[in-house]
Design a protein around this motif. Sequence first.
Motif, PDB file in Angstrom:
ATOM      1  N   ARG A 105       6.011   7.499   8.748  1.00 52.58           N
ATOM      2  CA  ARG A 105       6.586   7.262   9.953  1.00 52.58           C
ATOM      3  C   ARG A 105       6.300   5.335   9.672  1.00 52.58           C
ATOM      4  N   PHE A 106       5.719   4.547   8.855  1.00 48.99           N
ATOM      5  CA  PHE A 106       5.478   3.454   8.686  1.00 48.99           C
ATOM      6  C   PHE A 106       5.947   2.814   8.025  1.00 48.99           C
ATOM      7  N   GLN A 107       6.313   4.136   6.748  1.00 51.63           N
ATOM      8  CA  GLN A 107       6.537   3.534   6.220  1.00 51.63           C
ATOM      9  C   GLN A 107       8.168   3.836   5.727  1.00 51.63           C
ATOM     10  N   THR A 116       1.175  12.838   5.095  1.00 52.17           N
ATOM     11  CA  THR A 116       2.517  12.158   3.964  1.00 52.17           C
ATOM     12  C   THR A 116       3.462  12.098   5.179  1.00 52.17           C
ATOM     13  N   SER A 117       3.792  12.829   6.512  1.00 51.81           N
ATOM     14  CA  SER A 117       4.311  12.689   8.012  1.00 51.81           C
ATOM     15  C   SER A 117       4.078  11.125   8.695  1.00 51.81           C
ATOM     16  N   ILE A 118       3.092  11.169   8.316  1.00 45.58           N
ATOM     17  CA  ILE A 118       2.560  10.237   9.252  1.00 45.58           C
ATOM     18  C   ILE A 118       2.030   8.135   8.260  1.00 45.58           C
ATOM     19  N   ILE A 146       0.819  -0.972   0.147  1.00 45.39           N
ATOM     20  CA  ILE A 146       0.308  -0.436  -0.099  1.00 45.39           C
ATOM     21  C   ILE A 146       0.586   0.622   0.321  1.00 45.39           C
ATOM     22  N   ASP A 147       0.271   2.171  -1.122  1.00 49.73           N
ATOM     23  CA  ASP A 147       1.445   3.582  -1.279  1.00 49.73           C
ATOM     24  C   ASP A 147       0.761   4.623   0.218  1.00 49.73           C
ATOM     25  N   LEU A 148       0.840   4.561   1.699  1.00 49.03           N
ATOM     26  CA  LEU A 148       0.344   5.257   3.160  1.00 49.03           C
ATOM     27  C   LEU A 148      -0.045   5.964   2.512  1.00 49.03           C
ATOM     28  N   ALA A 149       0.955   7.168   1.681  1.00 45.32           N
ATOM     29  CA  ALA A 149       0.123   8.279   1.698  1.00 45.32           C
ATOM     30  C   ALA A 149      -0.664   9.044   0.361  1.00 45.32           C
ATOM     31  N   GLN A 150      -0.798   7.899  -0.691  1.00 43.26           N
ATOM     32  CA  GLN A 150      -1.340   8.053  -1.445  1.00 43.26           C
ATOM     33  C   GLN A 150      -3.085   7.729  -1.003  1.00 43.26           C
ATOM     34  N   PHE A 151      -3.007   6.444  -0.105  1.00 34.89           N
ATOM     35  CA  PHE A 151      -4.225   5.995   0.825  1.00 34.89           C
ATOM     36  C   PHE A 151      -4.772   6.981   1.694  1.00 34.89           C
TER      37      PHE A 151
END
Length: 398
Positions: free
Chosen positions: A318-320, A313-315, A260-265
Amino acid sequence: MSNNHAVIIGAGAAGLMCAISAAESGVDVLVIDHANKAGKKILISGGGRCNFTNMYTEPSNYLSQNPHFCKSALKRYTQWDFIAEVDRVGLPWHEKKLGQLFSDNKSQAILDMLLNRCDELGVTIRLNCTMETVSQQENGFILNTNQGVIECHALVVASGAMSFPTMGATDFGHKLAKKFGLNITETRPGLVPFTLDARDLAPLKNLSGVAIDAMVSCRDMSFRENILFTHKGLSGPAILQISSYWKPGQSVTVCMLPDIDLAQFFKDAQQNQPNKQLNTVLRQHFPERLIEAFCQDFDLSKPLQQYKHKDLTSIAERFQNWQFIPSGTEGYKKAEVTLGGVDTDEVSSKTFEAKSVKGLYFIGEVLDVTGHLGGFNFQWAWASGHCCGKAIADSMTA
Ligand SMILES: Cc1cc2nc3c(=O)[nH]c(=O)nc-3n(C[C@H](O)[C@H](O)[C@H](O)COP(=O)(O)OP(=O)(O)OC[C@H]3O[C@@H](n4cnc5c(N)ncnc54)[C@H](O)[C@@H]3O)c2cc1C
């Protein structure tokens, strides 16, 4: 005094396989081990079910100063050869994941298969036998042991290395190699959990036992599997794999849920569900305890529409794109393997005989050949053991 054609020091995976292949070709073999039981590491391997090989074994699954050294033996005794042996005696097995083959029964079944074959072939296994001195004599070697003097023409060192000393592991093989003038490459624990210093560990203290799918990278290597938070730092298959490539001071990068691209999600969710709380969205993907640990200083309770893109994006980062520098590893005590060992330049990749000492052979983990996690280390033990045993038989008829 007993006189044997071949003596193998170490009744582990490599030593037993070598004994079988030499004895199958008519060599008179004695295996000696200082432990009170043969194959202790086989018994504890694979969580008690012995991950005995990997269907996708390739030379690229091994670390060594000479990446070509392992090719010949892996080609001459393949994973399919060992599987055929397991099938021949009717032992059930299964693929767990990623080509990793495990015994359906306890690891004892694999050890029994090897010990029964040794028995059928008349191989003698002498346990509780400690070595006092080893010296070369004309046409062979003479060993002084706590069970008397033993002479042999061929001496095989299959004594493994330093990982898991509680299972009888020692640096005996490296010391013996040095005594005969052979070089040892730098050794360190491999397939081992990382430790973190107190400051890095503090925010993660409630995470012990949490596991998550991740891509873990160090230098130019990456592994995708689970990571596991522990009370000392990090473990789990992806961490163990990368630990073999890590050197003190280097940074490790973790990308959790790499599909998953978390920022995009987050951005898509902000558009499609602007009133949903960030907390709720995160919980779709991450365990609660992980969110708490990684976002302690961040208010996650607001609706998505109230966050700036840079905050989301910063969150996500932290995970990715979590980077940390391990304070160290849990050491040989917890390492599945020892990296480095007898320099492969000193040994023939066809016969495993030391180039400078006629009749002295090194096989298995004592050599500077270390596999990835997943059955590759046993495959190396089987392959090197088999080829060495055949070479000893050939040397008898030469
Ligand atoms: C917890 C754990 C789990 C593992 N699980 C797996 C797995 O599932 N799959 C996999 O592929 N690999 C696994 N490994 C790695 C694998 O066990 C080793 O790579 C493999 O056992 C190496 O085989 P070896 O015969 O070279 O050495 P060993 O199996 O270590 O055998 C060496 C033998 O030499 C004996 N010895 C040592 N010193 C002396 C001495 N001075 N005198 C006499 N005898 C001596 C020891 O007692 C021992 O019996 C695991 C390792 C550990 C620690």
